[in-house]
Design an enzyme around this catalytic site. Structure first.
Site, PDB file in Angstrom:
ATOM      1  N   LYS A 189     -18.645  10.935  -2.134  1.00  0.00           N
ATOM      2  CA  LYS A 189     -18.011  10.418  -3.351  1.00  0.00           C
ATOM      3  C   LYS A 189     -19.022  10.365  -4.499  1.00  0.00           C
ATOM      4  CE  LYS A 189     -14.583   7.976  -0.623  1.00  0.00           C
ATOM      5  NZ  LYS A 189     -14.011   6.758  -0.038  1.00  0.00           N
ATOM      6  N   ASP A 225      -8.583   3.330  -5.675  1.00  0.00           N
ATOM      7  CA  ASP A 225      -8.014   3.690  -4.370  1.00  0.00           C
ATOM      8  C   ASP A 225      -6.489   3.574  -4.380  1.00  0.00           C
ATOM      9  OD1 ASP A 225      -9.663   4.576  -2.266  1.00  0.00           O
ATOM     10  OD2 ASP A 225     -10.571   2.591  -2.062  1.00  0.00           O
ATOM     11  N   GLN A 241     -15.483   0.559   0.204  1.00  0.00           N
ATOM     12  CA  GLN A 241     -15.291   1.478   1.328  1.00  0.00           C
ATOM     13  C   GLN A 241     -14.796   0.734   2.565  1.00  0.00           C
ATOM     14  OE1 GLN A 241     -15.516   4.795   1.097  1.00  0.00           O
ATOM     15  NE2 GLN A 241     -15.035   5.116   3.245  1.00  0.00           N
TER      16      GLN A 241
END
Ligand code: GUN
Length: 303
Positions: free
Chosen positions: A53, A120, A97
């Site tokens: 990422k 997200d 995460q």
């Protein structure tokens, strides 16, 4: 022989688009978008994902900030960090995460992220907007899969899509996005009766259950499109013998390296029946990261 749905190439196209837009805004005087990535602890798979990422941020001109607190971080401190990032006008997107270490409450942490920075797309506000068909930040994996299907010219209207898996990250939002595009959607899961029979009815099969090689060639309707979201690392030679019957190269990698990545679908068998299949790796994985970059750019735009 099915066509390969090259997620990597589609992801590159999305990343190129993001890079062009970021550069365009920079030349108009805007600061670059900024993504804050929070990785609690040292889960090896999460470290690999986070590295990917951060690398994609660098490639697209997005600024990244990394926070790597130890696994023992108390929940209150994680939430205080999220509060600080929420309040920071220089931060456009926040990604915590998953999975979090056992003592952390992931839902509480995710619900703490300001919906406008929730790149997200996991916050209930964004999930609710998706449910209503309204614009918002949408989960990266399903939205990038939808873009790939559109780019591949899959006409979703009226076709029967079976989504295997009911997670909040992939299965549920994928089903809603397919429904929005007028597909007839069935969500299947571990308790579904006659899973093979149901999958055989699918014009589009999306597998997102995290069970290596679950979907056999005989489960696939001839000519179907197959999207494999699973990324599984397997080390068991007996399992490999069973699921890689049509993939001698995977079997050789497993033998030589002691481990190999595979999806939820038996790729070699699917290639003999379907019209198009995503590989693992190189399919949905790169698309997810590209979707995250697109969401970070979206979160940085005014309004
Ligand atoms: N862990 C596995 N997939 C994801 C994802 O899409 N987002 C986050 N934050 N963590 C993950």
């Amino acid at each position: 022989m099915a066509q390969l749905l090259d997620g990597k190439a589609h992801a590159q196209r999305i990343l190129d688009e993001v890079r062009t837009q970021v550069a365009g805004r920079a030349s108009a005087g805007a600061r670059p978008p900024c993504l804050a990535v929070v990785l609690v602890g040292e889960d090896p798979a999460s470290q690999v994902y986070v590295r990917g990422k951060v690398k994609a941020c660098a490639e697209t001109g997005i600024r990244s900030l990394e926070f790597r607190p130890p696994a023992e971080l108390p929940q209150a401190e994680l939430e205080a960090l999220i509060d600080r990032l929420n309040a920071d006008p220089e931060v456009d997107g926040i990604l915590v995460q998953l999975p979090l270490p056992g003592h952390q409450d992931a839902k509480r942490a995710l619900h703490r992220i300001a919906p406008g920075k929730d790149v997200d797309g996991f916050h209930p506000v964004n999930q609710g907007l998706l449910l209503e068909g309204l614009p918002g930040l949408r989960p990266c994996t399903p939205s990038a899969c939808m873009r790939m299907l559109a780019a591949h010219g899959v006409a979703l209207k009226g076709l029967h899509a079976v989504v295997l898996g009911r997670s909040e990250i992939v299965g549920k939002p994928m089903a809603l996005m397919l429904l929005e595009q007028h597909a007839t959607v069935t969500i299947a899961h571990s308790r579904t009766r006659d899973l093979p029979g149901l999958c055989r009815q699918a014009d589009l099969l999306v597998a997102a259950v995290g069970r290596p090689g679950l979907v056999e060639g005989s489960w696939i309707k001839p000519g179907a499109v197959v999207v494999d979201v699973g990324i599984n690392r397997i080390e068991d030679p007996d399992l490999g013998q069973r699921i890689f019957r049509a993939e001698p190269r995977k079997l050789a990698t497993l033998r030589d390296k002691g481990a190999v990545l595979c999806g939820d679908v038996r790729f070699g068998e699917a290639m003999e029946v379907a019209s198009a299949v995503t590989p693992v790796p190189g399919g949905v994985g790169p698309l997810t990261i590209a979707g995250l970059m697109a969401n970070t750019l979206q979160a940085s735009l005014p309004g």
